[in-house]
Structures are given as structure tokens and as C-alpha cells.
Scaffold this motif. Structure first.
Motif, PDB file in Angstrom:
ATOM      1  N   GLY A 135       5.266  -3.185  -2.874  1.00  0.00           N
ATOM      2  CA  GLY A 135       4.974  -2.543  -1.584  1.00  0.00           C
ATOM      3  C   GLY A 135       4.874  -3.562  -0.477  1.00  0.00           C
ATOM      4  N   PRO A 136       4.646  -3.094   0.744  1.00  0.00           N
ATOM      5  CA  PRO A 136       4.576  -4.003   1.878  1.00  0.00           C
ATOM      6  C   PRO A 136       3.401  -4.978   1.784  1.00  0.00           C
ATOM      7  CG  PRO A 136       4.549  -1.703   2.575  1.00  0.00           C
ATOM      8  CD  PRO A 136       4.421  -1.701   1.112  1.00  0.00           C
ATOM      9  N   VAL A 137       3.451  -6.015   2.569  1.00  0.00           N
ATOM     10  CA  VAL A 137       2.359  -6.992   2.653  1.00  0.00           C
ATOM     11  C   VAL A 137       1.073  -6.268   3.050  1.00  0.00           C
ATOM     12  CG1 VAL A 137       1.516  -8.956   3.993  1.00  0.00           C
ATOM     13  CG2 VAL A 137       3.894  -8.865   3.310  1.00  0.00           C
ATOM     14  N   GLY A 138       0.005  -6.590   2.352  1.00  0.00           N
ATOM     15  CA  GLY A 138      -1.314  -6.047   2.727  1.00  0.00           C
ATOM     16  C   GLY A 138      -1.520  -4.580   2.393  1.00  0.00           C
ATOM     17  N   ALA A 139      -0.674  -4.025   1.525  1.00  0.00           N
ATOM     18  CA  ALA A 139      -0.799  -2.594   1.186  1.00  0.00           C
ATOM     19  C   ALA A 139      -1.968  -2.337   0.241  1.00  0.00           C
ATOM     20  CB  ALA A 139       0.497  -2.106   0.547  1.00  0.00           C
ATOM     21  N   GLY A 140      -2.396  -3.388  -0.460  1.00  0.00           N
ATOM     22  CA  GLY A 140      -3.496  -3.216  -1.413  1.00  0.00           C
ATOM     23  C   GLY A 140      -3.030  -3.324  -2.863  1.00  0.00           C
ATOM     24  N   LYS A 141      -1.948  -4.015  -3.111  1.00  0.00           N
ATOM     25  CA  LYS A 141      -1.422  -4.159  -4.484  1.00  0.00           C
ATOM     26  C   LYS A 141      -2.415  -4.940  -5.353  1.00  0.00           C
ATOM     27  CE  LYS A 141       2.213  -6.264  -2.747  1.00  0.00           C
ATOM     28  NZ  LYS A 141       1.941  -6.094  -1.305  1.00  0.00           N
ATOM     29  N   VAL A 260       1.100   3.589   7.028  1.00  0.00           N
ATOM     30  CA  VAL A 260       2.377   4.252   6.718  1.00  0.00           C
ATOM     31  C   VAL A 260       3.157   4.625   7.976  1.00  0.00           C
ATOM     32  CG1 VAL A 260       1.204   6.466   6.255  1.00  0.00           C
ATOM     33  CG2 VAL A 260       3.504   6.148   5.467  1.00  0.00           C
ATOM     34  N   THR A 261       2.451   5.060   9.010  1.00  0.00           N
ATOM     35  CA  THR A 261       3.130   5.479  10.244  1.00  0.00           C
ATOM     36  C   THR A 261       3.853   4.306  10.897  1.00  0.00           C
ATOM     37  OG1 THR A 261       1.298   6.996  10.501  1.00  0.00           O
ATOM     38  CG2 THR A 261       2.741   6.761  12.391  1.00  0.00           C
ATOM     39  N   LEU A 262       3.229   3.130  10.825  1.00  0.00           N
ATOM     40  CA  LEU A 262       3.793   1.971  11.529  1.00  0.00           C
ATOM     41  C   LEU A 262       4.731   1.139  10.659  1.00  0.00           C
ATOM     42  CD1 LEU A 262       0.562   0.853  13.404  1.00  0.00           C
ATOM     43  CD2 LEU A 262       2.516   2.101  14.329  1.00  0.00           C
ATOM     44  N   MET A 263       4.915   1.581   9.412  1.00  0.00           N
ATOM     45  CA  MET A 263       5.769   0.788   8.520  1.00  0.00           C
ATOM     46  C   MET A 263       7.188   0.716   9.047  1.00  0.00           C
ATOM     47  SD  MET A 263       4.803   1.671   4.662  1.00  0.00           S
ATOM     48  CE  MET A 263       6.367   1.289   3.948  1.00  0.00           C
ATOM     49  N   ASP A 264       7.734  -0.495   9.005  1.00  0.00           N
ATOM     50  CA  ASP A 264       9.074  -0.697   9.535  1.00  0.00           C
ATOM     51  C   ASP A 264      10.127   0.004   8.667  1.00  0.00           C
ATOM     52  OD1 ASP A 264      10.478  -2.692  11.513  1.00  0.00           O
ATOM     53  OD2 ASP A 264      11.640  -2.585   9.666  1.00  0.00           O
ATOM     54  N   ASP A 265      11.130   0.571   9.346  1.00  0.00           N
ATOM     55  CA  ASP A 265      12.197   1.277   8.608  1.00  0.00           C
ATOM     56  C   ASP A 265      12.901   0.364   7.611  1.00  0.00           C
ATOM     57  OD1 ASP A 265      11.875   3.746   9.665  1.00  0.00           O
ATOM     58  OD2 ASP A 265      13.242   3.400  11.351  1.00  0.00           O
ATOM     59  N   LYS A 266      12.989  -0.915   7.972  1.00  0.00           N
ATOM     60  CA  LYS A 266      13.717  -1.846   7.083  1.00  0.00           C
ATOM     61  C   LYS A 266      12.921  -2.073   5.795  1.00  0.00           C
ATOM     62  CE  LYS A 266      16.025  -4.015  10.929  1.00  0.00           C
ATOM     63  NZ  LYS A 266      15.179  -4.379  12.081  1.00  0.00           N
ATOM     64  N   ILE A 268      10.877   0.170   4.522  1.00  0.00           N
ATOM     65  CA  ILE A 268      11.034   1.451   3.813  1.00  0.00           C
ATOM     66  C   ILE A 268      12.376   1.436   3.067  1.00  0.00           C
ATOM     67  CG2 ILE A 268      11.467   3.928   4.163  1.00  0.00           C
ATOM     68  CD1 ILE A 268       8.625   3.592   4.708  1.00  0.00           C
ATOM     69  N   GLN A 269      13.405   0.929   3.750  1.00  0.00           N
ATOM     70  CA  GLN A 269      14.733   0.899   3.131  1.00  0.00           C
ATOM     71  C   GLN A 269      14.719   0.027   1.872  1.00  0.00           C
ATOM     72  OE1 GLN A 269      17.085   3.075   3.857  1.00  0.00           O
ATOM     73  NE2 GLN A 269      17.967   2.198   1.978  1.00  0.00           N
ATOM     74  N   LYS A 270      14.010  -1.109   1.952  1.00  0.00           N
ATOM     75  CA  LYS A 270      13.919  -1.991   0.769  1.00  0.00           C
ATOM     76  C   LYS A 270      13.238  -1.237  -0.375  1.00  0.00           C
ATOM     77  CE  LYS A 270      13.712  -6.556   2.940  1.00  0.00           C
ATOM     78  NZ  LYS A 270      12.952  -7.799   3.094  1.00  0.00           N
ATOM     79  N   MET A 271      12.177  -0.506  -0.045  1.00  0.00           N
ATOM     80  CA  MET A 271      11.457   0.242  -1.090  1.00  0.00           C
ATOM     81  C   MET A 271      12.362   1.305  -1.698  1.00  0.00           C
ATOM     82  SD  MET A 271       7.629   0.606   0.408  1.00  0.00           S
ATOM     83  CE  MET A 271       6.827   0.841  -1.161  1.00  0.00           C
ATOM     84  N   LYS A 272      13.167   1.931  -0.845  1.00  0.00           N
ATOM     85  CA  LYS A 272      14.075   2.979  -1.342  1.00  0.00           C
ATOM     86  C   LYS A 272      15.135   2.376  -2.259  1.00  0.00           C
ATOM     87  CE  LYS A 272      13.958   6.659   2.081  1.00  0.00           C
ATOM     88  NZ  LYS A 272      14.641   7.255   3.211  1.00  0.00           N
ATOM     89  N   THR A 273      15.638   1.190  -1.883  1.00  0.00           N
ATOM     90  CA  THR A 273      16.660   0.526  -2.706  1.00  0.00           C
ATOM     91  C   THR A 273      16.077   0.225  -4.094  1.00  0.00           C
ATOM     92  OG1 THR A 273      17.461  -0.498  -0.697  1.00  0.00           O
ATOM     93  CG2 THR A 273      18.235  -1.485  -2.755  1.00  0.00           C
ATOM     94  N   ILE A 274      14.849  -0.288  -4.089  1.00  0.00           N
ATOM     95  CA  ILE A 274      14.198  -0.631  -5.362  1.00  0.00           C
ATOM     96  C   ILE A 274      13.978   0.638  -6.190  1.00  0.00           C
ATOM     97  CG2 ILE A 274      12.056  -1.544  -6.382  1.00  0.00           C
ATOM     98  CD1 ILE A 274      11.968  -3.408  -3.807  1.00  0.00           C
TER      99      ILE A 274
END
Ligand SMILES: Nc1nc2c(ncn2[C@@H]2O[C@H](COP(=O)(O)OP(=O)(O)OP(=O)(O)O)[C@@H](O)[C@H]2O)c(=O)[nH]1
Ligand SMILES: [Mg+2]
Length: 381
Positions: A135-141, A260-266, A268-274
Motif C-alpha cells: 500500500g501507499p507510504v504511511g498507510a499503516g502496513k 483515500v480521497t487524496l491518494m494519487d491516481d498513479k 492507485i494505478q500501481k495498486m491495481k496493476t499489482i
């Protein structure tokens, strides 16, 4: 401007209201006597009074708004402005509508902990089910892994792995790191966070191709991620011929409810690819939505209200739409971050999510066990 020249003042202002779906709610204030014009706003816009829904009342000393049959859409900030000849006064209050509980949670932790402590993997060749948190940086992983460890170890696992909340930008975790819980058959892999690439196209944060290689079982524990290039096949951390025990058995996408609202589309795209690659590999996937306390004060005060919160449902719906994941694969939770004492309700929410991950991973490895058995029969024949 209407009303009298007498200065109008509130004797008591509007109070915040928390109401269950379907109930009526009354916002009421008292004022000093005198003629005024009362104007109601909802979320900063003039309130459109709907017949059978809204009723406004005004007497010499009171002003009220009755909202009938409260529903999701009625939640918001209501402002009353009293206008008199020489000026105006305002006060506001929040109306929070609790939804009818739309998902139930086992709010006692012991039965779930016992079930998971006695859990047997459905494939005799495996010693552990492996989960990768992405997940994104700082998401809480890292915090989620620490929280799960704390629950099973019965005390807080001090979270030196997690970043401070102020550490915005770069990923705090840079290694591919494995975490176990005592002798339980579960292993978690923490990875560096996903970031938006630099403007010149240079990769930033963990690379999607590295995560995909990790899913396939090509990356060994302790590998230090590099932003500029993916793991080399001649690296000592590269597993060229991975078997089921090296692969990831469930991919957990971690998203912070307040980001989640401010997450960058790029990103999100990386997450979708994965996720798309994980789907091709047949690996089950879930979303853990962390930091629920940051988006809903009702939930922050009482975690058992989580599935009655409109805000939480909206954030889950946003995760679902942005990532393209069905709602039943999304689990909202809160991690330990500033409290020291263990909290059974917090544990139950995390256990609910983790149990689902365990069953999904187990279904995945069972399929391999069946395939191997078929193959053995085939060779035997
Ligand atoms: N309020 C609140 N804070 C949380 C929660 N989960 C994590 N945090 C905080 O969020 C910040 C980021 O958490 P991390 O666990 O370091 O996030 P990460 O995804 O591992 O981040 P990187 O390793 O940097 O990619 C930390 O300050 C945590 O204490 C939560 O449920 N509620
Ligand atoms: Mg981390």
C-alpha cells in the motif's frame, strides 16, 4: 433584513445530535424575546425544506428544526442564523445518523484467538501461510503487523517499525521483512510503501515489479528494496525456482481511511496493476482500511459503532470504487498507535479482518494440495 431592532442573543445554542436511522431528530435553541427571521443552512447551503421531512418552528423564545425519519443524507452540519434589524447571530450543530448495523462483528476476542491459535493449514507440506501487506507510504502496513502480533502475544509489540505521523513522504520501511507470531503458522511480509513516480519518470517508493516478484516467491527475506531497479536475478536474495512455501498466499492492500480521497491516481494505478497480477496468479486479495479513528469521531469513541457510521461506509465505498474491490473484501480497522493498554474491541476488529485473510490464504494453498494429489495419481497411473 427583517426582524426588530432589539439585539437578538441565544440563551442556549443548538446541540450536536446522534440519531439512529429512521428516528426523528429535533435541533432546538432558545433566545431572548424579540422578533427575528430564522434561516437554516445545511453544510453551508440554504436548507431546502422538504414536506414531510423538515418542519421549522419559531416562538417568541425558541427556534427549532425537526427532521423526520433520519436517513444517511440527513447527516451534516446545521446552522441557524437569527436575523434582526441591526445584525445577526448564528450557531451550528452536527447531526450524525447511525446506520442500522450492516455488518456484524464478534466483539469477544477469546473465541477467535483460540480458533486461530489452533489453526491447521490445509496443505500438509506448508509450515506457514504467508501474507504480504502492500500500500501507499504511511498507510499503516507496519502498524497492522505490530497490532496483530500484539493481539496474539497479549501485550503491545512496541512498534519501532512504524513511522511517526509526521514522516510524510518517504517510506519508513525499506526492507522486505518477515514477521512471525511465536510458533503460529502465519508469516507477514512488510514492504516499502508505494509512491508516485518522479516527474522525470524515475521510480519512487517500492517498485510494482518487485511486489509482483515477491508475490511469485522470487524475493527472499531481508532484501533491501531499491527504487531505481528491480531485484537482479543474480542477487543472493533472488529465488529463481520458487515453490509454494516461497510464494505469497494472500495479498493485503492497506489503505488509510483518512487518506483515500487524496491518494494519487498513479499510486492507485500501481495498486491495481499489482492486484491484477495477483489475480492472474490466483492469489486472494483483501483490503484493510486503517486509521478509522481519524475519519469518524463516533467510531473513535466507540469502535463497536463502526458498522453504523455513515462516514466509515462512505470511505469503504470510496476504497471499493477507487481500487475496484468489492465491499465484502474491505475490512475497516484501527491499529495501536498511541495507547499502551490493550483494547478488546480494537483487537476484535483486527481479528475479524485477519481471520478472513487466513481463510482466504488457506483456500489458496488447499488448491495446490489438490493439484499435487492429482499429479501424484497421474504419475502413479
Ligand atoms: N490514528 C491512527 N494512526 C495509525 C493507525 N495505523 C497506523 N497509524 C499511524 O500512521 C502512521 C503510519 O503508519 P505505518 O505503520 O508506519 O505505515 P506504513 O504503511 O508501514 O508506512 P511506510 O513503511 O512508511 O510505507 C504511524 O504514525 C502510525 O502510528 C490507526 O489505525 N489509527
Ligand atoms: Mg512501514
Amino acid at each position: 433584513m427583517g426582524g426588530s431592532s432589539t439585539k437578538s442573543e441565544f440563551v442556549s445554542v443548538l446541540a450536536d445530535k446522534q440519531v439512529k436511522e429512521g428516528e426523528d431528530v429535533t435541533l432546538c435553541c432558545t433566545k431572548n424575546p424579540g422578533e427575528v427571521t430564522a434561516k437554516w443552512k445545511k453544510n453551508g447551503h440554504s436548507l431546502e425544506c422538504v414536506e414531510g421531512k423538515h418542519t421549522t418552528e419559531k416562538s417568541e423564545t425558541t427556534c427549532s428544526l425537526i427532521i423526520k425519519n433520519a436517513e444517511k443524507a440527513d447527516e451534516g452540519n446545521y446552522t441557524l442564523t437569527l436575523e434582526y434589524k441591526a445584525g445577526s447571530v448564528s450557531c451550528s450543530a452536527m447531526v450524525i445518523v447511525e446506520l442500522n448495523e450492516w455488518r456484524t462483528v464478534q466483539w469477544e476476542q477469546d473465541p477467535t484467538i483460540t480458533t486461530l491459535k489452533n489453526f491447521k493449514i490445509g496443505n500438509a507440506k506448508l509450515r506457514e501461510l504467508r501474507f504480504l501487506l502492500n500500500g501507499p507510504v504511511g498507510a499503516g502496513k507496519s502498524s497492522t503487523i505490530s497490532t496483530i502480533k500484539s493481539i496474539f502475544e497479549g501485550h503491545q509489540f512496541i512498534n519501532c517499525l512504524a513511522a511517526s505521523d509526521l514522516n510524510s513522504g518517504m517510506s519508513f520501511t525499506t526492507k522486505y521483512q518477515k514477521f512471525s507470531i511465536g510458533t503460529l503458522p502465519f508469516a507477514f511480509y512488510d514492504v516499502m510503501g508505494l509512491e508516485e513516480d518522479k516527474e522525470d519518470g524515475q521510480s519512487k517508493g517500492v517498485r510494482s515489479d518487485d511486489i509482483i516478484k515477491a508475490l511469485m516467491g522470487h524475493i527472499a527475506n531481508d532484501y533491501e528494496f531499491k527504487q531505481e531497479c528491480s531485484i537482479c536475478e543474480d542477487s543472493k536474495y533472488y529465488i529463481s525456482d520458487p515453490t509454494l512455501k516461497d510464494k505469497i498466499h494472500c495479498l493485503v492492500s492497506v489503505i488509510a481511511a483518512d487518506k483515500v480521497t487524496l491518494m494519487d491516481d498513479k499510486v492507485i494505478q500501481k495498486m491495481k496493476t499489482i492486484r491484477a497480477e495477483a489475480s492472474k496468479l490466483g492469489i486472494p486479495q483483501l483490503v484493510f482500511m486503517t486509521r478509522v479513528d481519524k475519519v469518524c469521531t463516533v467510531t473513535e469513541k466507540d469502535l463497536t459503532k463502526i458498522y453504523q457510521s455513515k462516514k466509515i461506509k462512505e470511505k469503504m465505498e470510496e476504497c471499493s470504487t477507487r481500487l475496484g474491490v468489492p465491499m465484502n473484501c474491505i475490512f475497516p480497522l484501527k491499529n495501536y498507535h498511541e495507547e499502551i493498554k490493550m483494547n478488546e474491541k480494537l483487537n476484535c476488529l483486527v481479528l475479524e479482518a485477519f481471520t478472513q485473510a487466513v481463510y482466504s490464504a488457506n483456500d489458496y494453498v488447499k488448491k495446490f494440495s489438490r493439484k499435487e494429489k492429482c499429479l501424484e495419481c497421474f504419475i502413479f497411473i
